[in-house]
Design a protein around this motif. Structure first.
Motif, PDB file in Angstrom:
ATOM      1  N   THR A  34       0.850  -1.202   0.000  1.00  0.00           N
ATOM      2  CA  THR A  34       0.000   0.000   0.000  1.00  0.00           C
ATOM      3  C   THR A  34       0.884   1.251   0.000  1.00  0.00           C
ATOM      4  N   GLY A  52     -11.473  -3.645  -2.131  1.00  0.00           N
ATOM      5  CA  GLY A  52     -10.915  -4.909  -1.613  1.00  0.00           C
ATOM      6  C   GLY A  52     -10.104  -4.608  -0.372  1.00  0.00           C
ATOM      7  N   CYS A  53     -10.732  -3.857   0.549  1.00  0.00           N
ATOM      8  CA  CYS A  53      -9.982  -3.344   1.710  1.00  0.00           C
ATOM      9  C   CYS A  53      -9.644  -4.437   2.714  1.00  0.00           C
ATOM     10  N   GLY A  54     -10.322  -5.617   2.622  1.00  0.00           N
ATOM     11  CA  GLY A  54     -10.044  -6.702   3.561  1.00  0.00           C
ATOM     12  C   GLY A  54     -10.245  -6.232   4.999  1.00  0.00           C
ATOM     13  N   ASN A  57      -6.234  -3.190   6.569  1.00  0.00           N
ATOM     14  CA  ASN A  57      -4.792  -2.842   6.672  1.00  0.00           C
ATOM     15  C   ASN A  57      -4.438  -1.717   5.717  1.00  0.00           C
ATOM     16  N   SER A  58      -4.838  -1.937   4.447  1.00  0.00           N
ATOM     17  CA  SER A  58      -4.488  -0.952   3.429  1.00  0.00           C
ATOM     18  C   SER A  58      -5.190   0.380   3.717  1.00  0.00           C
ATOM     19  N   LEU A  74     -13.998  -0.693   0.832  1.00  0.00           N
ATOM     20  CA  LEU A  74     -15.091  -1.523   0.325  1.00  0.00           C
ATOM     21  C   LEU A  74     -14.618  -2.963   0.164  1.00  0.00           C
ATOM     22  N   ASP A  75     -15.421  -3.899   0.630  1.00  0.00           N
ATOM     23  CA  ASP A  75     -15.057  -5.306   0.470  1.00  0.00           C
ATOM     24  C   ASP A  75     -16.317  -6.144   0.354  1.00  0.00           C
ATOM     25  N   MET A  80     -14.712  -9.667   6.634  1.00  0.00           N
ATOM     26  CA  MET A  80     -13.569  -8.740   6.493  1.00  0.00           C
ATOM     27  C   MET A  80     -13.967  -7.355   7.014  1.00  0.00           C
ATOM     28  N   GLN A  99     -19.704  -4.692  -0.045  1.00  0.00           N
ATOM     29  CA  GLN A  99     -20.286  -4.627  -1.387  1.00  0.00           C
ATOM     30  C   GLN A  99     -19.378  -5.334  -2.386  1.00  0.00           C
ATOM     31  N   SER A 118      -5.831  -6.497  -4.652  1.00  0.00           N
ATOM     32  CA  SER A 118      -7.209  -6.910  -4.922  1.00  0.00           C
ATOM     33  C   SER A 118      -7.527  -6.992  -6.416  1.00  0.00           C
ATOM     34  N   HIS A 121      -7.592 -10.376  -8.054  1.00  0.00           N
ATOM     35  CA  HIS A 121      -8.527 -11.384  -7.552  1.00  0.00           C
ATOM     36  C   HIS A 121      -9.862 -11.358  -8.299  1.00  0.00           C
TER      37      HIS A 121
HETATM   38  C1  LIG Z   1      -5.817 -10.039  -0.548  1.00  0.00           C
HETATM   39  S1  LIG Z   1      -7.144  -9.152   0.146  1.00  0.00           S
HETATM   40  C2  LIG Z   1      -6.458  -7.505   0.186  1.00  0.00           C
HETATM   41  C3  LIG Z   1      -6.804  -6.767   1.448  1.00  0.00           C
HETATM   42  C4  LIG Z   1      -6.124  -5.418   1.646  1.00  0.00           C
HETATM   43  N1  LIG Z   1      -6.382  -4.495   0.553  1.00  0.00           N
HETATM   44  C5  LIG Z   1      -4.624  -5.558   1.847  1.00  0.00           C
HETATM   45  O1  LIG Z   1      -3.853  -4.993   1.059  1.00  0.00           O
HETATM   46  O2  LIG Z   1      -4.221  -6.237   2.800  1.00  0.00           O
HETATM   47  C6  LIG Z   1      -8.270  -9.044  -1.236  1.00  0.00           C
HETATM   48  C7  LIG Z   1      -9.662  -8.576  -0.812  1.00  0.00           C
HETATM   49  O3  LIG Z   1     -10.461  -8.360  -1.988  1.00  0.00           O
HETATM   50  C8  LIG Z   1     -11.805  -8.663  -1.637  1.00  0.00           C
HETATM   51  N2  LIG Z   1     -12.598  -8.895  -2.852  1.00  0.00           N
HETATM   52  C9  LIG Z   1     -12.501  -9.948  -3.707  1.00  0.00           C
HETATM   53  N3  LIG Z   1     -13.420  -9.824  -4.671  1.00  0.00           N
HETATM   54  C10 LIG Z   1     -14.097  -8.665  -4.430  1.00  0.00           C
HETATM   55  C11 LIG Z   1     -15.182  -7.999  -5.081  1.00  0.00           C
HETATM   56  N4  LIG Z   1     -15.734  -8.500  -6.175  1.00  0.00           N
HETATM   57  N5  LIG Z   1     -15.641  -6.826  -4.563  1.00  0.00           N
HETATM   58  C12 LIG Z   1     -15.087  -6.311  -3.435  1.00  0.00           C
HETATM   59  N6  LIG Z   1     -14.063  -6.908  -2.778  1.00  0.00           N
HETATM   60  C13 LIG Z   1     -13.585  -8.071  -3.266  1.00  0.00           C
HETATM   61  C14 LIG Z   1     -11.688  -9.913  -0.768  1.00  0.00           C
HETATM   62  O4  LIG Z   1     -12.819 -10.140   0.035  1.00  0.00           O
HETATM   63  C15 LIG Z   1     -10.411  -9.603   0.043  1.00  0.00           C
HETATM   64  O5  LIG Z   1     -10.711  -9.043   1.296  1.00  0.00           O
END
Ligand SMILES: C[S@@+](CC[C@H](N)C(=O)[O-])C[C@H]1O[C@@H](n2cnc3c(N)ncnc32)[C@H](O)[C@@H]1O
Length: 281
Positions: A34, A52-54, A57-58, A74-75, A80, A99, A118, A121
């Motif tokens: 980040t 994809g804030c999980g 942390n970020s 947003l996640d 999470m 969301q 994110s 993914h």
């Molecule tokens: C590897 S984690 C990253 C977390 C954080 N940003 C970090 O850097 O540690 C990826 C995150 O993306 C989220 N994610 C995956 N698909 C998603 C979607 N379609 N919409 C929103 N979030 C999503 C997952 O739930 C997960 O928490």
């Protein structure tokens, strides 16, 4: 009844929330990613989305570095978001939302969208980019990170990139794990990971498709020791990406059975930071 891939992935992120939170608390190397993304910015953003804030942390790194910005994390996984809310002090003024970015409708324009671990993914990158494009202000920036497991620079790179070392690198931990999974009856002849590989050309084509230009804005070398790698592979969503045909619980059991008393070499990963902006007419 078979469950759709999207539902399976959503479930994997839900059950990954606690292990991911634990992992990132004990091994803070993720936060460097980040920080790298923020270091590429050339303007001070005021409305920021951490997609994809999980467990936040970020988002908390963003808050520290951008104290005055309006910040939304947003996640798609409620578990999470629950952890993120608990782990974030109220005075940080971060708004978390549960969301799915590809189906949801977040309507406030953002001048910075951060995808820290994110972007890769999301399977359907066209839909993701259409949504990010809709949310981004005319002079806004999208920043995202890609590991060298999901991004391969073309042989003649368009950007000044750090090239991963050529050829397969020895990986004794993965060799031990694969041997243990085979011993448990899993037929791993060729490992096919569940990851889309992006290249300079495929990335450029994706962004050009929505009128944006993308460039590599920085790189980072992450050195991960065996303890950190084992902890990472215990995260259900990670295990499922690396071994798509094996239940993540089995990967966890196989990790438990490994004899890791002799030290194994650490592994170095290259992380690429990309920045995308609208092309000027
Ligand atoms: C590897 S984690 C990253 C977390 C954080 N940003 C970090 O850097 O540690 C990826 C995150 O993306 C989220 N994610 C995956 N698909 C998603 C979607 N379609 N919409 C929103 N979030 C999503 C997952 O739930 C997960 O928490």
């Amino acid at each position: 009844m078979s469950i759709s891939r999207a539902d399976r992935l959503a479930h994997l992120w839900e059950v990954s929330a606690q292990p991911y939170h634990r992992h990132t608390r004990e091994h803070p190397s993720h936060r460097q990613i980040t920080t790298l993304l923020i270091s590429t910015l050339t303007t001070e953003p005021t409305r920021v989305l951490d997609f994809g804030c999980g467990p936040g942390n970020s988002t908390r790194v963003l808050r520290r570095q951008l104290p005055d910005a309006h910040l939304v994390g947003l996640d798609t996984a409620q578990a999470m978001i629950d952890i993120a809310e608990q782990a974030t002090p109220a005075e940080a003024k971060i708004e978390y939302r549960c969301q799915d970015i590809t189906t949801g409708r977040t309507d406030e324009p953002r001048d910075l969208i951060v995808c820290s671990n994110s972007f890769f993914h999301i399977d359907d990158k066209q839909t993701l980019l259409a949504e990010l494009d809709r949310l981004l202000t005319a002079d806004g920036t999208i920043v995202f990170s890609l590991y060298d497991t999901v991004f391969r620079p073309d042989t003649t790179p368009r950007w000044p990139l750090e090239q991963p070392s050529p050829g397969p690198r020895p990986d004794p931990l993965m060799d031990l794990l694969v041997a243990e999974l085979r011993r448990r009856g899993h037929d791993i002849t060729t490992r096919s990971e569940d990851r889309q590989i992006l290249t300079d050309d495929s990335l450029s084509a994706l962004f050009t498709g929505c009128g944006m230009a993308v460039r590599c804005a920085g790189t980072l070398r992450l050195v991960r020791d065996t303890t950190e790698r084992v902890s990472f592979l215990r995260i259900p969503a990670v295990a499922a990406e690396v071994f798509p045909n094996i239940p993540h619980e089995t990967v966890g059991d196989a990790l438990d059975a490994l004899d890791l008393t002799s030290p194994l070499p650490p592994r170095t990963r290259t992380v690429y930071a990309f920045a995308a902006t609208r092309e000027q007419p």
